[in-house]
Design a protein around this motif. Sequence first.
Motif, PDB file in Angstrom:
ATOM      1  N   ALA A 388     -30.216  86.127  51.649  1.00  0.00           N
ATOM      2  CA  ALA A 388     -28.796  85.857  51.398  1.00  0.00           C
ATOM      3  C   ALA A 388     -28.154  85.065  52.532  1.00  0.00           C
ATOM      4  O   ALA A 388     -27.345  84.160  52.293  1.00  0.00           O
ATOM      5  CB  ALA A 388     -28.058  87.170  51.174  1.00  0.00           C
ATOM      6  N   PHE A 389     -28.508  85.382  53.767  1.00  0.00           N
ATOM      7  CA  PHE A 389     -27.889  84.722  54.914  1.00  0.00           C
ATOM      8  C   PHE A 389     -28.667  83.494  55.385  1.00  0.00           C
ATOM      9  O   PHE A 389     -28.141  82.684  56.143  1.00  0.00           O
ATOM     10  CB  PHE A 389     -27.701  85.706  56.068  1.00  0.00           C
ATOM     11  CG  PHE A 389     -26.579  86.684  55.845  1.00  0.00           C
ATOM     12  CD1 PHE A 389     -25.279  86.368  56.186  1.00  0.00           C
ATOM     13  CD2 PHE A 389     -26.824  87.916  55.254  1.00  0.00           C
ATOM     14  CE1 PHE A 389     -24.241  87.256  55.971  1.00  0.00           C
ATOM     15  CE2 PHE A 389     -25.793  88.825  55.031  1.00  0.00           C
ATOM     16  CZ  PHE A 389     -24.491  88.486  55.385  1.00  0.00           C
ATOM     17  N   GLY A 390     -29.920  83.380  54.981  1.00  0.00           N
ATOM     18  CA  GLY A 390     -30.664  82.152  55.236  1.00  0.00           C
ATOM     19  C   GLY A 390     -31.252  81.968  56.612  1.00  0.00           C
ATOM     20  O   GLY A 390     -31.700  80.871  56.950  1.00  0.00           O
ATOM     21  N   TYR A 391     -31.298  82.994  57.438  1.00  0.00           N
ATOM     22  CA  TYR A 391     -31.911  82.844  58.761  1.00  0.00           C
ATOM     23  C   TYR A 391     -33.414  83.105  58.653  1.00  0.00           C
ATOM     24  O   TYR A 391     -33.886  83.803  57.752  1.00  0.00           O
ATOM     25  CB  TYR A 391     -31.275  83.800  59.782  1.00  0.00           C
ATOM     26  CG  TYR A 391     -31.265  85.262  59.370  1.00  0.00           C
ATOM     27  CD1 TYR A 391     -32.366  86.074  59.592  1.00  0.00           C
ATOM     28  CD2 TYR A 391     -30.137  85.828  58.761  1.00  0.00           C
ATOM     29  CE1 TYR A 391     -32.362  87.418  59.221  1.00  0.00           C
ATOM     30  CE2 TYR A 391     -30.122  87.157  58.377  1.00  0.00           C
ATOM     31  CZ  TYR A 391     -31.237  87.945  58.616  1.00  0.00           C
ATOM     32  OH  TYR A 391     -31.236  89.266  58.239  1.00  0.00           O
ATOM     33  N   ASP A 392     -34.178  82.538  59.579  1.00  0.00           N
ATOM     34  CA  ASP A 392     -35.636  82.657  59.552  1.00  0.00           C
ATOM     35  C   ASP A 392     -36.111  83.650  60.612  1.00  0.00           C
ATOM     36  O   ASP A 392     -36.573  83.262  61.676  1.00  0.00           O
ATOM     37  CB  ASP A 392     -36.275  81.286  59.765  1.00  0.00           C
ATOM     38  CG  ASP A 392     -37.801  81.331  59.618  1.00  0.00           C
ATOM     39  OD1 ASP A 392     -38.319  82.350  59.118  1.00  0.00           O
ATOM     40  OD2 ASP A 392     -38.456  80.348  60.013  1.00  0.00           O
ATOM     41  N   ASP A 393     -35.949  84.916  60.295  1.00  0.00           N
ATOM     42  CA  ASP A 393     -36.475  86.000  61.137  1.00  0.00           C
ATOM     43  C   ASP A 393     -37.935  86.173  60.736  1.00  0.00           C
ATOM     44  O   ASP A 393     -38.285  87.029  59.925  1.00  0.00           O
ATOM     45  CB  ASP A 393     -35.650  87.264  60.878  1.00  0.00           C
ATOM     46  CG  ASP A 393     -36.114  88.471  61.671  1.00  0.00           C
ATOM     47  OD1 ASP A 393     -36.799  88.294  62.695  1.00  0.00           O
ATOM     48  OD2 ASP A 393     -35.798  89.607  61.254  1.00  0.00           O
ATOM     49  N   SER A 394     -38.794  85.350  61.329  1.00  0.00           N
ATOM     50  CA  SER A 394     -40.144  85.111  60.816  1.00  0.00           C
ATOM     51  C   SER A 394     -40.913  86.377  60.454  1.00  0.00           C
ATOM     52  O   SER A 394     -41.438  86.517  59.355  1.00  0.00           O
ATOM     53  CB  SER A 394     -40.950  84.300  61.835  1.00  0.00           C
ATOM     54  OG  SER A 394     -40.226  83.204  62.303  1.00  0.00           O
ATOM     55  N   LEU A 395     -41.012  87.312  61.389  1.00  0.00           N
ATOM     56  CA  LEU A 395     -41.808  88.517  61.179  1.00  0.00           C
ATOM     57  C   LEU A 395     -40.925  89.770  61.146  1.00  0.00           C
ATOM     58  O   LEU A 395     -41.401  90.880  61.378  1.00  0.00           O
ATOM     59  CB  LEU A 395     -42.872  88.641  62.280  1.00  0.00           C
ATOM     60  CG  LEU A 395     -43.721  87.388  62.537  1.00  0.00           C
ATOM     61  CD1 LEU A 395     -44.758  87.646  63.626  1.00  0.00           C
ATOM     62  CD2 LEU A 395     -44.395  86.899  61.258  1.00  0.00           C
ATOM     63  N   ASP A 396     -39.656  89.566  60.885  1.00  0.00           N
ATOM     64  CA  ASP A 396     -38.678  90.641  60.659  1.00  0.00           C
ATOM     65  C   ASP A 396     -38.439  91.539  61.872  1.00  0.00           C
ATOM     66  O   ASP A 396     -38.233  92.747  61.738  1.00  0.00           O
ATOM     67  CB  ASP A 396     -39.099  91.505  59.458  1.00  0.00           C
ATOM     68  CG  ASP A 396     -39.123  90.702  58.173  1.00  0.00           C
ATOM     69  OD1 ASP A 396     -38.181  89.924  57.943  1.00  0.00           O
ATOM     70  OD2 ASP A 396     -40.096  90.824  57.402  1.00  0.00           O
ATOM     71  N   ALA A 397     -38.400  90.936  63.045  1.00  0.00           N
ATOM     72  CA  ALA A 397     -38.053  91.716  64.232  1.00  0.00           C
ATOM     73  C   ALA A 397     -36.616  92.227  64.136  1.00  0.00           C
ATOM     74  O   ALA A 397     -36.329  93.374  64.507  1.00  0.00           O
ATOM     75  CB  ALA A 397     -38.234  90.873  65.495  1.00  0.00           C
ATOM     76  N   PHE A 398     -35.717  91.387  63.649  1.00  0.00           N
ATOM     77  CA  PHE A 398     -34.335  91.835  63.467  1.00  0.00           C
ATOM     78  C   PHE A 398     -34.219  92.815  62.310  1.00  0.00           C
ATOM     79  O   PHE A 398     -33.612  93.881  62.430  1.00  0.00           O
ATOM     80  CB  PHE A 398     -33.410  90.630  63.218  1.00  0.00           C
ATOM     81  CG  PHE A 398     -32.013  91.014  62.824  1.00  0.00           C
ATOM     82  CD1 PHE A 398     -31.118  91.518  63.750  1.00  0.00           C
ATOM     83  CD2 PHE A 398     -31.590  90.888  61.496  1.00  0.00           C
ATOM     84  CE1 PHE A 398     -29.827  91.892  63.380  1.00  0.00           C
ATOM     85  CE2 PHE A 398     -30.307  91.257  61.116  1.00  0.00           C
ATOM     86  CZ  PHE A 398     -29.425  91.753  62.060  1.00  0.00           C
ATOM     87  N   GLY A 399     -34.808  92.473  61.186  1.00  0.00           N
ATOM     88  CA  GLY A 399     -34.680  93.303  59.997  1.00  0.00           C
ATOM     89  C   GLY A 399     -35.243  94.697  60.142  1.00  0.00           C
ATOM     90  O   GLY A 399     -34.720  95.656  59.553  1.00  0.00           O
ATOM     91  N   VAL A 400     -36.290  94.845  60.941  1.00  0.00           N
ATOM     92  CA  VAL A 400     -36.913  96.165  61.127  1.00  0.00           C
ATOM     93  C   VAL A 400     -36.418  96.837  62.403  1.00  0.00           C
ATOM     94  O   VAL A 400     -35.998  97.997  62.381  1.00  0.00           O
ATOM     95  CB  VAL A 400     -38.451  96.042  61.146  1.00  0.00           C
ATOM     96  CG1 VAL A 400     -39.097  97.361  61.573  1.00  0.00           C
ATOM     97  CG2 VAL A 400     -38.969  95.635  59.765  1.00  0.00           C
ATOM     98  N   HIS A 401     -36.431  96.124  63.514  1.00  0.00           N
ATOM     99  CA  HIS A 401     -36.146  96.777  64.795  1.00  0.00           C
ATOM    100  C   HIS A 401     -34.653  96.952  65.048  1.00  0.00           C
ATOM    101  O   HIS A 401     -34.220  98.041  65.469  1.00  0.00           O
ATOM    102  CB  HIS A 401     -36.821  96.018  65.934  1.00  0.00           C
ATOM    103  CG  HIS A 401     -38.308  96.129  65.891  1.00  0.00           C
ATOM    104  ND1 HIS A 401     -38.998  97.200  66.420  1.00  0.00           N
ATOM    105  CD2 HIS A 401     -39.238  95.330  65.328  1.00  0.00           C
ATOM    106  CE1 HIS A 401     -40.286  97.045  66.196  1.00  0.00           C
ATOM    107  NE2 HIS A 401     -40.458  95.920  65.534  1.00  0.00           N
ATOM    108  N   CYS A 402     -33.865  95.914  64.821  1.00  0.00           N
ATOM    109  CA  CYS A 402     -32.426  96.081  65.045  1.00  0.00           C
ATOM    110  C   CYS A 402     -31.801  96.972  63.973  1.00  0.00           C
ATOM    111  O   CYS A 402     -31.114  97.945  64.298  1.00  0.00           O
ATOM    112  CB  CYS A 402     -31.735  94.718  65.059  1.00  0.00           C
ATOM    113  SG  CYS A 402     -29.986  94.808  65.486  1.00  0.00           S
ATOM    114  N   ILE A 403     -32.054  96.659  62.711  1.00  0.00           N
ATOM    115  CA  ILE A 403     -31.458  97.452  61.639  1.00  0.00           C
ATOM    116  C   ILE A 403     -32.021  98.874  61.649  1.00  0.00           C
ATOM    117  O   ILE A 403     -31.275  99.858  61.519  1.00  0.00           O
ATOM    118  CB  ILE A 403     -31.695  96.783  60.272  1.00  0.00           C
ATOM    119  CG1 ILE A 403     -31.085  95.378  60.260  1.00  0.00           C
ATOM    120  CG2 ILE A 403     -31.099  97.642  59.154  1.00  0.00           C
ATOM    121  CD1 ILE A 403     -29.601  95.336  60.559  1.00  0.00           C
ATOM    122  N   GLY A 404     -33.319  99.019  61.819  1.00  0.00           N
ATOM    123  CA  GLY A 404     -33.911 100.350  61.909  1.00  0.00           C
ATOM    124  C   GLY A 404     -33.395 101.134  63.094  1.00  0.00           C
ATOM    125  O   GLY A 404     -33.162 102.346  63.013  1.00  0.00           O
ATOM    126  N   GLY A 405     -33.188 100.439  64.217  1.00  0.00           N
ATOM    127  CA  GLY A 405     -32.642 101.100  65.395  1.00  0.00           C
ATOM    128  C   GLY A 405     -31.218 101.568  65.177  1.00  0.00           C
ATOM    129  O   GLY A 405     -30.830 102.661  65.627  1.00  0.00           O
TER     130      GLY A 405
END
Length: 479
Positions: A388-405
């Motif tokens: 939806a936002f169009g950023y390339d968080d290649s291996l999902d460091a943000f999606g897993v580590h920041c959001i999970g944190g």
Amino acid sequence: MRMQPMVRGDAEKYRCSGPRALAVALAVLLLALVLSAGSAPVAADEAPTAAAAAAAPAAAAPAAAAPTEPYLAKFSDINSGDTAWMLTSTALVLMMTIPGLALFYAGMVRKKNILATLMQSFAITCLVTILWWVIGYSLAFTPGSTPYLGGTGRAFFNGMVYMHDDAKLSVSHLGVTIPETVYAMFQATFAIITPALICGSFAERMKFSAMMWFMGIWLLVVYCPVAHWMWEPSGWLNATQLDFAGGTVVHINAGIAGLASALMLGKRQGLGRESMAPYNLTLTVVGASLLWVGWFGFNAGSAVASDGRAGMAFAATHIATAAAALAWMFTEWLIKGKPSVLGICSGAVAGLVAITPASGFVGPDAAVIIGAAAGVICFFSSTAVKRAFGYDDSLDAFGVHCIGGIVGALLTGALVSKEISGATGSVLLQLKGVTATLVWSFVMSIIILKLIDLTIGLRVTADEEREGLDITQHGESIE
């Protein structure tokens, strides 16, 4: 007066001086850190508790105050069981980065970038180790003149001693039953994996030289202050935050820096037009498995003792991880029609991330809730939200580590057990620590990345990216 635009030749000339300019900038930065955090060296003397007791009148016999800085202790004060467990935990957490994270990430990139991805974790391990010895440990885990950064008394591990003939050794006030060398190296492994996690957001497109500069500066400017805020008793957030093993210090910190990196570098060439499929998920499964095992040192080791709290943290960690892996798997199965190998591995890591701040504060029931929530939320943050936002968080460091944190930090405030932790929680207070870390890490990461981009450049050329980082950055390839 109208200024003349910089031509290509001028820009290239300016970039060539980048390493020198960055060296000067780093030197100035270190000097500023020293001046702002300057404090008298910690005296290598008897424990403050013993000194206070000797100075007080014998009849008064006041209760000894807890030590507030590293001090000398007797050999007899060291607990061999605690020391053995912390040595083991240190090795386990180091294993999380090399080879755990290195393999986890390497399996998700394309064949032409596998060696470069492995190299990032290995090189970061070496770089951070030296910086930790030089100044990092002192800035993070000793009291300073402000609540925002530690002092310089342990620079180059000064005062960290083992005195055989005197039967004395130094201990940290944060781990009074183990040698300070063990505590310092345990925390070094946390400092190593945190910047290594960021690499997942800019995989396959950052220059190796830029990566090294970024990680070195980021460690000192971002990681050390945040670790001091949360974990050093004199830190400004220590009294209000529940972060048992690094949900905020490690995962939110690294994840939001990963997003900053992804935004600054832009998308990979061909994203959405050509296949970016992982080359070898076998490596990813092995890496995820090593991360799971190593995480017992990460969380249970954060008890800094071989005791009941370590045991509870161990149990909570394992249960939450299983719950998260299943939650991600079933969510993906329901939405996409098939459960993927990459999905269950990602879910397990999301569970490990989310339980990290809570592991020493909750029981198994709460661990299941935290794990399941992280599995579902991180699935959507790594798929639908990213699209939806169009950023390339290649291996999902943000999606897993920041959001999970963030999930873990906030649920820690809601589900903390006073019986286990001896503390009460507050979601609002947890949110304060989360927000402070998000703002500091994101803003400083952007500044550091911009400075590097203006000097030596952040991204490889389009031709180098197409050819692959293995051959263009390291002169090697997998045949």
